[in-house]
Design a protein around this motif. Sequence first.
Motif, PDB file in Angstrom:
ATOM      1  N   GLN A   1       4.692   2.235   7.622  1.00  0.00           N
ATOM      2  CA  GLN A   1       5.525   3.437   7.801  1.00  0.00           C
ATOM      3  C   GLN A   1       4.718   4.686   7.492  1.00  0.00           C
ATOM      4  OE1 GLN A   1       9.670   3.570   6.127  1.00  0.00           O
ATOM      5  NE2 GLN A   1       8.834   5.217   4.876  1.00  0.00           N
ATOM      6  N   ILE A   2       4.925   5.714   8.293  1.00  0.00           N
ATOM      7  CA  ILE A   2       4.256   6.993   8.041  1.00  0.00           C
ATOM      8  C   ILE A   2       5.291   8.101   8.152  1.00  0.00           C
ATOM      9  CG2 ILE A   2       3.523   7.227  10.475  1.00  0.00           C
ATOM     10  CD1 ILE A   2       0.945   8.528   9.366  1.00  0.00           C
ATOM     11  N   SER A   3       5.250   9.016   7.206  1.00  0.00           N
ATOM     12  CA  SER A   3       6.188  10.144   7.267  1.00  0.00           C
ATOM     13  C   SER A   3       5.468  11.421   6.870  1.00  0.00           C
ATOM     14  CB  SER A   3       7.398   9.902   6.353  1.00  0.00           C
ATOM     15  OG  SER A   3       6.993   9.795   5.024  1.00  0.00           O
ATOM     16  N   SER A   4       5.945  12.501   7.417  1.00  0.00           N
ATOM     17  CA  SER A   4       5.342  13.798   7.132  1.00  0.00           C
ATOM     18  C   SER A   4       6.432  14.831   6.959  1.00  0.00           C
ATOM     19  CB  SER A   4       4.419  14.197   8.286  1.00  0.00           C
ATOM     20  OG  SER A   4       3.886  15.475   8.038  1.00  0.00           O
ATOM     21  N   LYS A   5       6.276  15.634   5.912  1.00  0.00           N
ATOM     22  CA  LYS A   5       7.281  16.657   5.608  1.00  0.00           C
ATOM     23  C   LYS A   5       6.578  18.008   5.473  1.00  0.00           C
ATOM     24  CE  LYS A   5      10.883  17.588   2.208  1.00  0.00           C
ATOM     25  NZ  LYS A   5      11.308  17.334   0.841  1.00  0.00           N
ATOM     26  N   PRO A   6       6.855  18.949   6.385  1.00  0.00           N
ATOM     27  CA  PRO A   6       6.177  20.255   6.306  1.00  0.00           C
ATOM     28  C   PRO A   6       6.764  21.127   5.202  1.00  0.00           C
ATOM     29  CG  PRO A   6       7.691  20.217   8.160  1.00  0.00           C
ATOM     30  CD  PRO A   6       7.755  18.862   7.551  1.00  0.00           C
ATOM     31  N   ALA A   7       6.602  20.669   3.983  1.00  0.00           N
ATOM     32  CA  ALA A   7       7.287  21.292   2.839  1.00  0.00           C
ATOM     33  C   ALA A   7       6.704  22.644   2.452  1.00  0.00           C
ATOM     34  CB  ALA A   7       7.215  20.349   1.643  1.00  0.00           C
ATOM     35  N   PHE A   8       5.474  22.953   2.945  1.00  0.00           N
ATOM     36  CA  PHE A   8       4.808  24.168   2.462  1.00  0.00           C
ATOM     37  C   PHE A   8       4.760  25.289   3.498  1.00  0.00           C
ATOM     38  CE2 PHE A   8       2.832  20.376   0.516  1.00  0.00           C
ATOM     39  CZ  PHE A   8       3.400  20.512  -0.743  1.00  0.00           C
ATOM     40  N   ILE A   9       5.484  25.109   4.611  1.00  0.00           N
ATOM     41  CA  ILE A   9       5.524  26.214   5.572  1.00  0.00           C
ATOM     42  C   ILE A   9       6.613  27.199   5.140  1.00  0.00           C
ATOM     43  CG2 ILE A   9       4.650  24.819   7.485  1.00  0.00           C
ATOM     44  CD1 ILE A   9       7.464  24.786   8.625  1.00  0.00           C
ATOM     45  N   ASN A  10       6.424  28.428   5.534  1.00  0.00           N
ATOM     46  CA  ASN A  10       7.307  29.492   5.039  1.00  0.00           C
ATOM     47  C   ASN A  10       8.526  29.654   5.940  1.00  0.00           C
ATOM     48  OD1 ASN A  10       8.137  31.528   3.382  1.00  0.00           O
ATOM     49  ND2 ASN A  10       6.895  33.104   4.391  1.00  0.00           N
ATOM     50  N   ASN A  11       9.300  28.597   6.059  1.00  0.00           N
ATOM     51  CA  ASN A  11      10.526  28.674   6.840  1.00  0.00           C
ATOM     52  C   ASN A  11      11.541  27.740   6.183  1.00  0.00           C
ATOM     53  OD1 ASN A  11      12.512  27.706   8.917  1.00  0.00           O
ATOM     54  ND2 ASN A  11      11.429  29.209  10.171  1.00  0.00           N
TER      55      ASN A  11
ATOM     56  N   LEU B   1       0.841  -1.194   0.000  1.00  0.00           N
ATOM     57  CA  LEU B   1       0.000   0.000   0.000  1.00  0.00           C
ATOM     58  C   LEU B   1       0.875   1.243   0.000  1.00  0.00           C
ATOM     59  CD1 LEU B   1      -3.173   0.756   1.958  1.00  0.00           C
ATOM     60  CD2 LEU B   1      -1.232   2.251   2.357  1.00  0.00           C
ATOM     61  N   SER B   2       0.450   2.226  -0.760  1.00  0.00           N
ATOM     62  CA  SER B   2       1.137   3.515  -0.763  1.00  0.00           C
ATOM     63  C   SER B   2       0.083   4.617  -0.842  1.00  0.00           C
ATOM     64  CB  SER B   2       2.093   3.594  -1.967  1.00  0.00           C
ATOM     65  OG  SER B   2       2.562   4.908  -2.114  1.00  0.00           O
ATOM     66  N   TYR B   3       0.190   5.603   0.028  1.00  0.00           N
ATOM     67  CA  TYR B   3      -0.727   6.733  -0.011  1.00  0.00           C
ATOM     68  C   TYR B   3       0.087   8.010   0.229  1.00  0.00           C
ATOM     69  CZ  TYR B   3      -4.719   9.764   1.010  1.00  0.00           C
ATOM     70  OH  TYR B   3      -5.637  10.788   0.986  1.00  0.00           O
ATOM     71  N   VAL B   4       0.118   8.862  -0.757  1.00  0.00           N
ATOM     72  CA  VAL B   4       0.887  10.107  -0.663  1.00  0.00           C
ATOM     73  C   VAL B   4      -0.040  11.263  -0.990  1.00  0.00           C
ATOM     74  CG1 VAL B   4       2.899  11.380  -1.502  1.00  0.00           C
ATOM     75  CG2 VAL B   4       2.974   8.887  -1.406  1.00  0.00           C
ATOM     76  N   THR B   5      -0.184  12.180  -0.066  1.00  0.00           N
ATOM     77  CA  THR B   5      -1.098  13.296  -0.308  1.00  0.00           C
ATOM     78  C   THR B   5      -0.614  14.554   0.399  1.00  0.00           C
ATOM     79  OG1 THR B   5      -3.447  13.911  -0.320  1.00  0.00           O
ATOM     80  CG2 THR B   5      -2.619  12.882   1.689  1.00  0.00           C
ATOM     81  N   ARG B   6      -1.219  15.655  -0.005  1.00  0.00           N
ATOM     82  CA  ARG B   6      -0.888  16.942   0.616  1.00  0.00           C
ATOM     83  C   ARG B   6      -1.897  17.234   1.708  1.00  0.00           C
ATOM     84  NH1 ARG B   6       0.601  22.519  -2.450  1.00  0.00           N
ATOM     85  NH2 ARG B   6       0.098  23.950  -0.762  1.00  0.00           N
ATOM     86  N   LEU B   7      -1.393  17.574   2.898  1.00  0.00           N
ATOM     87  CA  LEU B   7      -2.281  17.959   4.004  1.00  0.00           C
ATOM     88  C   LEU B   7      -2.213  19.479   4.144  1.00  0.00           C
ATOM     89  CD1 LEU B   7      -1.398  15.253   6.712  1.00  0.00           C
ATOM     90  CD2 LEU B   7      -3.312  15.251   5.119  1.00  0.00           C
ATOM     91  N   ASP B   8      -3.219  20.146   3.591  1.00  0.00           N
ATOM     92  CA  ASP B   8      -3.182  21.614   3.572  1.00  0.00           C
ATOM     93  C   ASP B   8      -3.193  22.214   4.967  1.00  0.00           C
ATOM     94  OD1 ASP B   8      -2.955  21.953   0.868  1.00  0.00           O
ATOM     95  OD2 ASP B   8      -5.114  21.787   0.531  1.00  0.00           O
ATOM     96  N   PHE B   9      -3.968  21.590   5.885  1.00  0.00           N
ATOM     97  CA  PHE B   9      -4.077  22.181   7.225  1.00  0.00           C
ATOM     98  C   PHE B   9      -2.753  22.073   7.999  1.00  0.00           C
ATOM     99  CE2 PHE B   9      -4.256  18.529  10.121  1.00  0.00           C
ATOM    100  CZ  PHE B   9      -4.462  17.485   9.228  1.00  0.00           C
ATOM    101  N   MET B  10      -1.882  21.142   7.581  1.00  0.00           N
ATOM    102  CA  MET B  10      -0.569  21.021   8.228  1.00  0.00           C
ATOM    103  C   MET B  10       0.556  21.573   7.345  1.00  0.00           C
ATOM    104  SD  MET B  10      -0.732  17.216   9.924  1.00  0.00           S
ATOM    105  CE  MET B  10       1.012  17.209  10.333  1.00  0.00           C
ATOM    106  N   LYS B  11       0.169  22.047   6.155  1.00  0.00           N
ATOM    107  CA  LYS B  11       1.143  22.539   5.174  1.00  0.00           C
ATOM    108  C   LYS B  11       2.235  21.496   4.935  1.00  0.00           C
ATOM    109  CE  LYS B  11       0.344  27.415   6.120  1.00  0.00           C
ATOM    110  NZ  LYS B  11       0.882  28.692   6.522  1.00  0.00           N
ATOM    111  N   SER B  12       1.800  20.251   4.859  1.00  0.00           N
ATOM    112  CA  SER B  12       2.762  19.145   4.801  1.00  0.00           C
ATOM    113  C   SER B  12       2.385  18.133   3.730  1.00  0.00           C
ATOM    114  CB  SER B  12       2.788  18.402   6.142  1.00  0.00           C
ATOM    115  OG  SER B  12       3.162  19.260   7.175  1.00  0.00           O
TER     116      SER B  12
END
Lengths: 91, 402
Positions: B315-325, B264-275
């Motif tokens: 496995q679960i991973s999260s990358k806050p790629a959309f925050i302004n830092n 299984l693979s699920y990759v999505t953008r979480l707008d509320f976490m900017k991740s």
Amino acid sequence: MKSKKYIINTLLGMFFATTLFIVGCSSTQDVALAKSGAQLWGENCVRCHNAPSPTAFSDIQWETIGQHMRIRANLTAQQTDKVVEFLKMAN
Amino acid sequence: MSKVLKYTLMLLVIFFISETLFAQDEEDFEDEDGVEELTRQVNNFKPGLSRFLMRGYAHAGIEFLQDRTTFVGGSFNPIFLWQQSERLLFESELEIELTEEGTELGLDYADMSYFLNDYITVRLGKFLLPFGTFGERLHPRWINRLPSNPLGFSHDGQVGPISDIGVEVRGALNISHHAWMNYSLYVVNGPRLNSGEVEAEEGGQLHYVNYLDNNKSKTFGGRIGILPLHDNSLEIGFSGQYGKVGIADTKYEDVGSQLYAIDLSYVTRLDFMKSMLDVKGQWNSVRVDDISYPDPEDALQNYTFENISNAYYGQISSKPAFINNSFFNKLEFVGRYSKLELPSQAVWGGEDTQITIGINYWLDWRTVIKFAYQTLDSNGEDDGHSALAQGDAFLLHWSIGF
């Protein structure tokens, strides 16, 4: 026990074959046609790794990488062509 | 006087006009020369249809284990791509690795692919098997989000194949406006059964290095991946592989194996976490037909057991790629649970459980520094089936893809 095993194997084989047959007979309209290269790049690359920077490779290198990724990620030819064209355009 | 002046002026005008025209002709002539030269130079750089490209990845690091602290890695995996034409591609990956015995050189894969049409590709050679996705797509060090592999997904206590020699048909097809599927069907040598006649303590194990087949039977397998969502964010895969694994002309000749995997693979953008959220998982199961093996504790006796092995991870991973830092948007947080279950009645059986949490820092899209804390608990006669010792470990790795 053996006959049970062969029945399971046969059923699984039939499942594979039937699925391929159904898919082969289904609509030939390609979903990829409706999506841009940028969209396909954003959707498919990140399924395994970070989306690559278009400037990381030359236009010619992208063509070879496109073939490699078409195999690895199981993409259709149209999807691959669109992603490669986008990367070359954005390079 | 005025006439002389008039004629003189006319001659001068004619002279200048002719000179100008002549000079223009010369310039045109020079321009044509320049274009020809430029055309020649451009033609010299025309790439042609044959193209060679070397890619790959490398890693190094330090590991703080319970009984030692050691630098590791220095491994280097060059990938050679030779594009013979628009339809033919050769790909190969070497693994150059430092071990206790010295430098090891391995051939991960070497195969040629022929693009038959838009939806069918034929591969021949030694290739990564689509038995799940970890071995084929996710194992490269710069793609694997953690410094270690899940239990059962590397050469220690391996459950399920990673690569083999044979022929494969694969491709992708649309199944509706929103969904598409990919498929793979292959015939390979398949794994070989360790009968235990030479190494009694390994009787019943499957070895996935079978480059010269040990019998006449071939192993059949395949995978179907379904991507049901319009944005391709979800992929669910089903894999199976069947074949005889025993050595010809022995009592093990008809021993068969059935291998299954679900991924299984699920990759999505979480707008509320900017991740970006990335969820991965795979379950491998290997079953070998019942038969007896030499008893390691009594050479005159045989023993048998239910030969079923399982390995799975989530496995679960999260990358806050959309925050302004610019510092925090390069971080990634990862957690993984992994379990290996080997036949409890076999001398090599037992259970291992691994939990790993990590923080990554991405220098760019393909270069990462990975820091992880890992625990490994073993329950069996063997002291763990992973390359890592039991207990807690801190792992610090650096990986680059190129």
